[in-house]
Scaffold this active site. Structure first.
Site, short mmCIF file in Angstrom:
data_model
loop_
_atom_site.label_atom_id
_atom_site.label_comp_id
_atom_site.label_asym_id
_atom_site.label_seq_id
_atom_site.Cartn_x
_atom_site.Cartn_y
_atom_site.Cartn_z
N ASP A 134 0.83 -1.20 0.00
CA ASP A 134 0.00 0.00 0.00
C ASP A 134 0.87 1.25 0.00
OD1 ASP A 134 -2.35 -1.41 0.04
OD2 ASP A 134 -2.65 -1.27 2.20
N LYS B 205 -3.46 3.65 -2.73
CA LYS B 205 -4.79 4.25 -2.85
C LYS B 205 -4.76 5.64 -2.25
CE LYS B 205 -7.45 -0.08 -2.38
NZ LYS B 205 -6.37 -0.98 -2.03
N MET C 7 -8.99 8.18 9.01
CA MET C 7 -9.36 8.80 7.73
C MET C 7 -10.48 9.83 7.90
SD MET C 7 -9.36 5.19 5.61
CE MET C 7 -10.33 4.38 6.91
#
Length: 277
Positions: free
Chosen positions: A53, A75, A187
């Site tokens: 990631d 991402k 997030m």
């Protein structure tokens, strides 16, 4: 003679078959390479392929030997270099080809890391798979900030939520923050204003302490503290950048943090921690 011929043919076929591959879902921890588990470090050294990631720290990636193939599937918010379905297919395909595949994920694979989806895909394809846990951001960031997620005087329960969901207003967070509880929001920077409004509308005190940990566990980490009512303004005012974690609860007042209260006189409220709900 016939038996010997068949035996020779069998061994020739056996040699042409790929060796058994295996998929490892590995947690890379919150950023500091020293927080990587010993098992994870050993797997990186012996892997054929590492699929990683974007949140995996450079220090962790530096532990991958030069000869090991690596693929980034980083991402970003609303933008993916590779959709999750294609990542699943990649992992299955490469493992079935006989490779030792390490799927390296920031934090822990099973906490907002989509590790469960990748595990399901591997199981459905009959791929051998094993999970290696990692230190999740909540634990790593809180430790660096000297912020106990639980404390006998302040909190006996902890909840983890994701703050970037599209239907944030429809989610039921009632009871997750407030008296005796700590809420950790992953997030949540882009929706910080909505998060504060949502919690206050659900009855959480606007004066509840909040800590924001930016780039936690790294040398560039920042720990900022304010009150819930000021959360959205703090993120904008201090230009907090991702990755960052939001911790809501009385324990946030215990963090080694810079007080960044925006409203005049609000800092006095921190003197009466026992009044927070």
């Amino acid at each position: 003679m016939l038996f010997a011929a068949r035996w020779t043919t069998y061994h020739a076929m056996e040699k042409s078959l790929p060796s058994a591959g295996k998929l490892w879902l590995v947690g890379a921890g919150p950023g500091d390479p020293d927080l990587l588990t010993l098992r994870a470090a050993r797997l990186l050294a012996s892997a054929d392929l590492v699929v990683h990631d974007g949140l995996v720290g450079d220090g962790v990636l530096a532990l991958i030997p030069p000869h090991v193939e690596r693929i980034s599937v980083a991402k970003q918010r609303s933008r993916h270099t590779m959709k999750q379905e294609l990542i699943n297919e990649l992992l299955v395909r490469e493992t079935l080809a006989g490779k030792q595949v390490v799927r390296l994920k920031g934090g822990d694979p099973f906490i907002f890391g989509r590790g469960g989806e990748e595990l399901d895909a591997a199981r459905d394809a009959g791929v051998a798979v094993e999970v290696v846990p990692g230190i999740t951001a909540a634990a790593g960031c809180a430790a660096q900030a000297g912020l106990p997620l639980t404390h006998r005087e302040d909190a006996s329960a902890v909840s983890f939520v994701a703050g970037q969901c599209k239907d944030l207003t429809d989610q039921d967070w009632s009871g997750l923050a407030g008296h005796g509880r700590t809420l950790v929001i992953y997030m949540g920077l882009a929706t910080a204003n909505a998060i504060a409004d949502k919690l206050i509308a659900d009855g959480v005190s606007p004066d509840l302490p909040v800590a924001v940990v930016e780039r936690g566990t790294t040398a560039e980490a920042r720990v900022l503290r304010t009150l819930l009512t000021d959360l959205g303004d703090l993120v904008a005012r201090e230009r907090v950048a991702s990755p960052a974690l939001i911790i809501v609860g009385r324990v946030a007042a215990r963090a080694d943090a810079l007080d960044c209260l925006g409203a005049p006189g609000v800092a006095k409220n921190l003197e009466n921690i026992g009044d927070f709900t």
